[in-house]
Design an enzyme around this catalytic site. Sequence first.
Site, PDB file in Angstrom:
ATOM      1  N   CYS A  21     -29.181 -36.115  28.390  1.00 33.95           N
ATOM      2  CA  CYS A  21     -29.501 -34.683  28.330  1.00 33.95           C
ATOM      3  C   CYS A  21     -28.833 -33.955  29.497  1.00 33.95           C
ATOM      4  O   CYS A  21     -28.235 -32.882  29.330  1.00 33.95           O
ATOM      5  CB  CYS A  21     -31.011 -34.459  28.401  1.00 33.95           C
ATOM      6  SG  CYS A  21     -31.915 -35.108  26.985  1.00 33.95           S
ATOM      7  N   CYS A  84     -35.271  10.968  42.738  1.00 33.31           N
ATOM      8  CA  CYS A  84     -34.520  11.470  41.575  1.00 33.31           C
ATOM      9  C   CYS A  84     -33.921  10.292  40.815  1.00 33.31           C
ATOM     10  O   CYS A  84     -34.051   9.129  41.221  1.00 33.31           O
ATOM     11  CB  CYS A  84     -33.430  12.437  42.010  1.00 33.31           C
ATOM     12  SG  CYS A  84     -32.174  11.692  43.074  1.00 33.31           S
ATOM     13  N   ASP A 487     -44.839  -4.754   2.504  1.00 29.61           N
ATOM     14  CA  ASP A 487     -45.320  -5.996   1.901  1.00 29.61           C
ATOM     15  C   ASP A 487     -46.575  -5.632   1.108  1.00 29.61           C
ATOM     16  O   ASP A 487     -47.208  -4.602   1.378  1.00 29.61           O
ATOM     17  CB  ASP A 487     -45.639  -7.007   3.009  1.00 29.61           C
ATOM     18  CG  ASP A 487     -46.297  -8.251   2.450  1.00 29.61           C
ATOM     19  OD1 ASP A 487     -45.739  -8.848   1.514  1.00 29.61           O
ATOM     20  OD2 ASP A 487     -47.386  -8.611   2.943  1.00 29.61           O
ATOM     21  N   ASP A 687     -47.624  -8.160   7.467  1.00 25.34           N
ATOM     22  CA  ASP A 687     -48.699  -8.724   8.284  1.00 25.34           C
ATOM     23  C   ASP A 687     -48.670 -10.249   8.384  1.00 25.34           C
ATOM     24  O   ASP A 687     -49.400 -10.827   9.179  1.00 25.34           O
ATOM     25  CB  ASP A 687     -50.063  -8.305   7.723  1.00 25.34           C
ATOM     26  CG  ASP A 687     -50.413  -9.052   6.442  1.00 25.34           C
ATOM     27  OD1 ASP A 687     -49.481  -9.317   5.640  1.00 25.34           O
ATOM     28  OD2 ASP A 687     -51.593  -9.376   6.246  1.00 25.34           O
TER      29      ASP A 687
END
Length: 796
Positions: A21, A84, A487, A687
């Site tokens: 890895c 500012c 949906d 949902d």
Amino acid sequence: MSSPTVSTFTLPIRGMTCASCAARVERALRKVEGVSQVRVNLATEQAHLEAPANSLEQLRASVSQAGYEVPSSSVQLAISGMTCASCAGRIERVLNKQAGVLSARVNLATEQASVQVLSGTDPLGLLQAIQRAGFSAQVASAVDAGEQRAAHELRAQRWRVLLALALSVPLMLPMLLMPFGVHWMLPAWLQFALATPVQLFFAAGFYRAAWQALRSGAGNMDQLVVLGTSAAYGLSLYQWATATDGMPHLYFEASAMIISLILLGKYLESRAKRQTTSAIRALQALRPDGALRVQDGVEQWVSLAALHLGDLIVVKPGARFAVDGLVNEGHSHADEALISGESLPQAKQPGDRVTAGAINGEGRLVVQTTALGAETVLARIIRLVEDAQAAKAPIEKLVDKVSQVFVPCVLLAALLTLGLWLWLGAGVETALLNAVAVLVIACPCALGLATPTAIMAGTGVAARHGILIKDAQALELAHRVTLVAFDKTGTLTSGTPRLIHQHALDGDTAQLLQQAAALQRGSEHPLAKAVLDACAERQLMVPPISASQALVGLGISGTLEGRELALGNRRLLEQHGLSQGSLAGQASAWQAEGRTLSWLLELKPQARVLGLLAFGATLKSGAKAAVAALNQRGISSHLISGDNPGSVKAVAEALGIRVAHAEVLPEEKAALISQLKQQDVVAMVGDGINDAPALAAADVGIAMGSGTDVAMQAAGITLMRGDPRLVADALEISRRTYGKIRQNLFWAFAYNLIGIPLAAAGLLNPMLAGAAMALSSVSVVSNALLLKTWRPQPRD
């Protein structure tokens, strides 16, 4: 050509499990252009390398493509001293140059910086960088501490303004009395005595900020104020020192009043900005300090930090819920208005969910804790609103570019004004005063505050009414939406089926329901619950049944009063060789509506059909009104569902939706949204988990708060109540907010474009210029605050 600056990076890496890895990560990092001396340490999970200073994002992307993660975290910094937009821009540029910083956003209105850094980055380096830039900063601590600091600073500002005005107003008296024929002038020494503390003490903050900006090679508003007032003050000293006889022309009143008026403007601006964050403070105030925990029958008040998941909490009538949880004992109502925008208290009984911050009604409840601290719904709402208020809308990029060149352009305009008046033969005194007016009237503050104050006010008022806007980009895009794709299940219809129709061959529908309920008693199937609910609504008694048996893929059977009954689908009917008979037409009609059918049969002593039940999802109460509200705004609606065509068509016709897409697989929804985006600006409302790709693909994703966390994370806007009428409200508050942004930017630009030429032409004296400058910032913030008066459309 100069070579790019090389920096040393230490990247934390997650996901490495072995030497291969580490080798893979190293190879991935070496592919980034300019990387040298890569060394990946598996034990410490870090990568040490040298690379171009601006390649951090490329390094992260390369590690991510290799299948590993470079973890990051967010640091919130409270910053003092910004005046500012150019100040905010300078801090942003400084932070983005620091080692380990992935991105930095500075909000002038909230005076905070949101910095995304590599995990393990020490915030001390960020604070030191900000201090070197001429500002003070600290890691944003507890809310109460921040509120106390802000309140203390506001009180200090008020006293500075009052004292500065007390010294400046006497200098103005001769000018105020002149129209009444009173020609009187303060002695020069008294004018000097009154003006000097204002110039050197009350304006000290302007001088410090101007010097720090100059050291950093940047320009800001303070430099304009310092140059203008110092010029007027210095001219007065010169006139006084060189006067030979009589009263010289002095301008101490101009320099003192300019400073006082600007201080007054900054104070009013600070007060107004605090009002834009009132929604956050209101939400934060909902969090109790502790809770009444019950253990072994003993109730004890404990801090929230001492609570654990699964603890039982006693919530007395009138108290706030301290945690998210499930009602374990008791019956009551909960006022969730400030969290979900729901105006009516919601009934609570054992098994119901409660939310931290809501107010318990008339009954004592025992609640089992399911979420604490940062994981509660309230905490997530606060984070969403804070993130949205800290975010920059795309339109703000224009302001950032303008602010970088604004101050140098004003300085050039002032020099040109001075030179032009001298060339035209005016005296040094007149030329200098006109140049001072140019310096003083220029206001980069109004530009810097135009967008963030409107966003803060808009997202705040939306949150109060149950609409959570997660990012500024969604807010800016939502007002342009021309098509809303809904949906079906859980969005426009209830997620659980209900008994819609029933027909008994003998005409006794009550008996039909009792027999069906007897068969379904004890079943967890959604259709069984629908039958039992229908019996409960009619207050029908459910008789006992024996020999109950589930028929896999067909239905259920049982014995009732010596008769064997069965309830199931059409295959059950066919298996027993029974025909639909006189119910065939009714069955076809209900199937065309998309209903699910269940047949009630008698199997013994005589095989026959007793009746037919039809189930379906009911329309949500506000669904038709939601579509109508969109139609009134000229926004078309589409229905997208994976259900069968009959069901989808029936719902679309009932709601007045002209275009419906049925049998759309989850992976196809995103492709359909992308296709619709070619002609329209599309908002997707859903949902469920299957809606998440479509929500992300849409221009604006709108998630129902009653849905899944995955859907809410993919969406830019979350509706805290499952009321589809909030969709139109969300688009409306977006339209109003974007309108305020455009108004603010127009007036900020127009103010400077008109005011600076007038001052250069000698039509504005420095005091009027100072008053106009102070007024411009206050007017921009006040205009944004008008959004707080917005209310959703009244419900019928």
